[in-house]
Design a protein around this motif. Structure first.
Motif, short mmCIF file in Angstrom:
data_model
loop_
_atom_site.label_atom_id
_atom_site.label_comp_id
_atom_site.label_asym_id
_atom_site.label_seq_id
_atom_site.Cartn_x
_atom_site.Cartn_y
_atom_site.Cartn_z
N PRO A 15 0.84 -1.21 0.00
CA PRO A 15 0.00 0.00 0.00
C PRO A 15 0.87 1.25 0.00
CG PRO A 15 -0.53 -1.46 1.86
CD PRO A 15 0.73 -1.97 1.25
N ARG A 16 0.37 2.33 -0.58
CA ARG A 16 1.09 3.61 -0.58
C ARG A 16 0.22 4.66 0.10
NH1 ARG A 16 5.83 1.53 -2.83
NH2 ARG A 16 5.62 1.10 -5.05
N LEU A 17 0.88 5.68 0.58
CA LEU A 17 0.13 6.85 1.04
C LEU A 17 -0.02 7.76 -0.19
CD1 LEU A 17 -1.20 8.62 3.19
CD2 LEU A 17 1.09 9.47 3.80
N LEU A 18 -1.24 7.90 -0.65
CA LEU A 18 -1.49 8.61 -1.92
C LEU A 18 -1.64 10.11 -1.69
CD1 LEU A 18 -3.99 6.05 -3.53
CD2 LEU A 18 -1.55 6.34 -4.02
N LEU A 19 -0.53 10.84 -1.89
CA LEU A 19 -0.57 12.30 -1.72
C LEU A 19 -0.21 12.98 -3.04
CD1 LEU A 19 1.13 12.67 1.80
CD2 LEU A 19 -1.29 12.32 1.24
N GLY A 20 -0.67 12.39 -4.13
CA GLY A 20 -0.47 13.00 -5.44
C GLY A 20 -1.74 13.70 -5.89
N PRO A 21 -1.82 14.01 -7.19
CA PRO A 21 -2.99 14.72 -7.73
C PRO A 21 -4.20 13.81 -7.95
CG PRO A 21 -1.33 14.40 -9.44
CD PRO A 21 -0.73 13.84 -8.18
N GLY A 22 -4.24 12.68 -7.33
CA GLY A 22 -5.33 11.71 -7.46
C GLY A 22 -4.81 10.47 -8.15
N GLY A 323 12.82 14.43 -9.90
CA GLY A 323 12.51 13.06 -10.32
C GLY A 323 13.05 11.99 -9.38
N PRO A 324 14.37 11.97 -9.14
CA PRO A 324 14.94 10.96 -8.24
C PRO A 324 14.42 11.08 -6.81
CG PRO A 324 16.68 12.09 -9.50
CD PRO A 324 15.41 12.80 -9.80
N LEU A 325 14.18 12.30 -6.36
CA LEU A 325 13.68 12.46 -4.99
C LEU A 325 12.25 11.95 -4.88
CD1 LEU A 325 15.22 15.95 -4.17
CD2 LEU A 325 15.71 13.81 -2.97
N ARG A 326 11.47 12.19 -5.95
CA ARG A 326 10.09 11.70 -5.95
C ARG A 326 10.08 10.18 -5.98
NH1 ARG A 326 6.69 11.57 -10.46
NH2 ARG A 326 8.18 12.90 -11.57
N ALA A 327 11.02 9.58 -6.72
CA ALA A 327 11.12 8.12 -6.78
C ALA A 327 11.51 7.57 -5.40
CB ALA A 327 12.13 7.70 -7.84
N ALA A 328 12.42 8.25 -4.71
CA ALA A 328 12.84 7.79 -3.38
C ALA A 328 11.70 7.93 -2.37
CB ALA A 328 14.06 8.60 -2.92
N LEU A 330 8.66 7.50 -2.97
CA LEU A 330 7.76 6.36 -3.19
C LEU A 330 8.41 5.06 -2.72
CD1 LEU A 330 5.00 5.56 -4.54
CD2 LEU A 330 6.34 4.91 -6.54
N GLU A 331 9.64 4.82 -3.14
CA GLU A 331 10.28 3.53 -2.88
C GLU A 331 10.69 3.36 -1.42
OE1 GLU A 331 10.33 0.95 -4.77
OE2 GLU A 331 9.37 2.06 -6.41
N VAL A 332 11.23 4.42 -0.84
CA VAL A 332 11.75 4.30 0.53
C VAL A 332 10.66 4.59 1.56
CG1 VAL A 332 13.55 5.12 2.13
CG2 VAL A 332 14.03 5.03 -0.34
N HIS A 333 9.83 5.57 1.26
CA HIS A 333 8.86 6.00 2.28
C HIS A 333 7.41 5.63 1.96
CE1 HIS A 333 11.91 8.25 4.53
NE2 HIS A 333 12.45 8.50 3.35
N GLY A 334 7.19 5.06 0.78
CA GLY A 334 5.84 4.61 0.44
C GLY A 334 4.85 5.73 0.23
N ILE A 335 5.36 6.91 -0.16
CA ILE A 335 4.47 8.06 -0.35
C ILE A 335 4.48 8.48 -1.81
CG2 ILE A 335 3.98 10.47 0.27
CD1 ILE A 335 5.42 9.97 2.93
N GLU A 336 3.29 8.59 -2.39
CA GLU A 336 3.19 9.04 -3.78
C GLU A 336 2.84 10.52 -3.84
OE1 GLU A 336 1.18 6.72 -7.07
OE2 GLU A 336 -0.28 8.34 -6.89
N VAL A 337 3.66 11.28 -4.58
CA VAL A 337 3.28 12.65 -4.96
C VAL A 337 3.42 12.72 -6.48
CG1 VAL A 337 4.03 13.69 -2.76
CG2 VAL A 337 5.61 13.66 -4.72
N GLY A 338 2.88 13.78 -7.09
CA GLY A 338 2.93 13.89 -8.54
C GLY A 338 4.06 14.80 -9.00
N GLY A 339 4.51 14.57 -10.25
CA GLY A 339 5.46 15.49 -10.86
C GLY A 339 4.70 16.60 -11.58
N VAL A 370 10.37 14.05 3.78
CA VAL A 370 11.07 15.15 3.11
C VAL A 370 12.34 15.48 3.90
CG1 VAL A 370 10.89 17.67 2.79
CG2 VAL A 370 9.10 16.16 1.89
N ASP A 371 12.24 15.51 5.21
CA ASP A 371 13.40 15.82 6.05
C ASP A 371 14.43 14.69 6.00
OD1 ASP A 371 12.21 18.19 6.62
OD2 ASP A 371 11.44 17.59 8.62
N ALA A 372 13.94 13.46 6.04
CA ALA A 372 14.86 12.31 6.00
C ALA A 372 15.63 12.27 4.68
CB ALA A 372 14.08 11.01 6.22
N LEU A 373 14.97 12.66 3.60
CA LEU A 373 15.63 12.65 2.29
C LEU A 373 16.48 13.90 2.05
CD1 LEU A 373 12.67 11.32 0.08
CD2 LEU A 373 14.77 10.08 0.60
N GLY A 374 16.40 14.85 2.98
CA GLY A 374 17.17 16.09 2.83
C GLY A 374 16.72 16.94 1.66
#
Ligand SMILES: *Cc1c(COP(=O)(O)O)cnc(C)c1O
Length: 378
Positions: A15-22, A323-328, A330-339, A370-374
């Motif tokens: 499961p992901r935390l869906l915090l993107g544009p839908g 791009g890479p931060l958004r991928a991280a 999702l992959e590391v923290h399970g959170i989806e945001v949109g580009g 966001v803080d963990a990824l710097g």
């Protein structure tokens, strides 16, 4: 010997935390409703549910329009149903464009054979009401004037009152995309003299994707009934749809009972929370996120005066590659945001706090990541 991969099963999906544009997160309660046994599309129990969905949708849209229902399909099916029913080949359509979804509306209207008059505003800003009224004065014969209320590509909220008041005394229908606004900020269809308004279930309404709520004013319905040519789309012809979903309940297509269960449950949640309390919740949580991001060096892609609470288009701090931060994320923290889309591509994150996701815990989880990824400035 090669090892074969284990068979893919939905039970193993993370499961992901869906915090993107839908789509936005769906509550357990709505998911449980979705999982109820499937009913036939003409079962009397299901037909009663359809009527109740229409009644609840009228409340959320802020309308007394009889013809209010949910189209099978996503928000784009709502857009297509709205335009295809009110436009005929050769008609003029005035379309406001201040982001990606305005572009999509113009494309659809053109494919329907309409003469499109485009009115442009800056991406991230809104269209001046005077600009739209002027375009209408120059094209008074236009059949429809369309705008996107909540431009999900830019995070901007389009004002509607003045244009609605102007058009109400004319023969031009006012058509509004409320896909991201409905359930998040007030839409108030009747107060604003909106003739055709559509939305989608997976943004601020809190249900999974698959249905597109839509409403037509009496004068819009009269216009559709007076067409010289049949609606080009049989599937989305509202007179046929309304015979099934609204009045006679005669077979048209096999509506998904499960998706309607989910929408009904989501609308029940809205009724229990209260629409204005729900708007307040979106505003509170969205403002919190926007303040916290600013304190971490994020900028706003959207003009400050026009920011939506439920969709934040945030420019990343200087030197951060999105791009890479958004991928991280999702992959590391399970959170989806949109580009970003269009001119916002590569420079923004589009963060949605919609429906069940519009809560403080979502903001906290996102900021921790966001803080963990710097990503933010220290
Ligand atoms: C998401 C969205 C759409 C399209 O909806 P789909 O469900 O993706 O088809 C249309 N308009 C706006 C403003 C949107 O945000």
């Amino acid at each position: 010997m090669t090892l074969s991969a284990p068979p893919l099963s939905v039970s193993t999906l993370t499961p992901r935390l869906l915090l993107g544009p839908g789509p936005s997160p769906v509550s357990d309660r709505v998911l449980r409703a979705l999982a109820r046994p499937t009913l036939g599309h003409l079962d009397p129990q299901f037909l009663a549910l359809l009527d109740d969905v229409s009644r609840r949708l009228r409340e959320v849209f802020g309308t007394a329009n009889e013809m209010t229902f949910a189209v099978s399909g996503t928000g784009s099916a709502g857009m297509q149903a709205a335009l295809a029913n009110v436009l005929e080949r050769g008609d003029t359509a005035i379309i406001g464009i201040h982001g990606y979804f305005g572009v999509r509306m113009a494309d659809m209207a053109r494919r329907l054979g309409a003469e499109v008059v485009e009115v442009h505003g800056k991406w991230g800003g809104v269209l001046e009401s005077e600009q739209l009224v002027e375009a209408h004065r120059a094209n008074p014969h236009a059949k429809v004037l369309s705008v996107v209320h909540a431009e999900t590509s830019t995070g901007a909220q389009q004002p509607l009152d003045e244009v609605g008041a102007h058009l109400s005394g004319t023969d031009t229908l006012f058509l509004v995309d409320a896909v991201t606004s409905l359930g998040g900020v007030p839409v108030r269809v009747d107060d604003r003299n909106i003739d055709v308004c559509y939305s989608a279930t997976q943004k601020c309404l809190g249900a999974p994707p698959g249905l597109a709520p839509i409403t037509f004013s009496a004068r819009a319905v009269d216009r559709v009934r007076a067409r010289a040519t049949p609606v080009s789309s049989w599937y989305l012809d509202i007179t046929l749809l309304w015979k099934y979903l609204g009045v006679e309940h005669v077979y048209h297509h096999t509506a998904s009972s499960n998706l309607f269960y989910a929408l009904h449950e989501a609308l029940t949640e809205i009724e229990e929370e209260g629409l204005s309390a729900r708007h307040d919740r979106h505003l509170e949580v969205g403002s919190l996120l926007q303040r916290e991001l600013a304190s971490r060096g994020f900028g706003s892609f959207t003009d400050p005066a026009s920011r939506l609470p439920q969709l934040t288009a945030a420019r990343l701090p200087e030197g951060r590659e999105e791009g890479p931060l958004r991928a991280a994320l999702l992959e590391v923290h399970g959170i989806e945001v949109g580009g970003g889309l269009g001119p916002a591509k590569g420079v923004v994150w589009r963060i949605g706090l919609m429906g069940h996701g519009a809560r403080k815990e979502s903001v906290e989880r996102l900021l921790e990541a966001v803080d963990a990824l710097g990503v933010g400035e220290p």
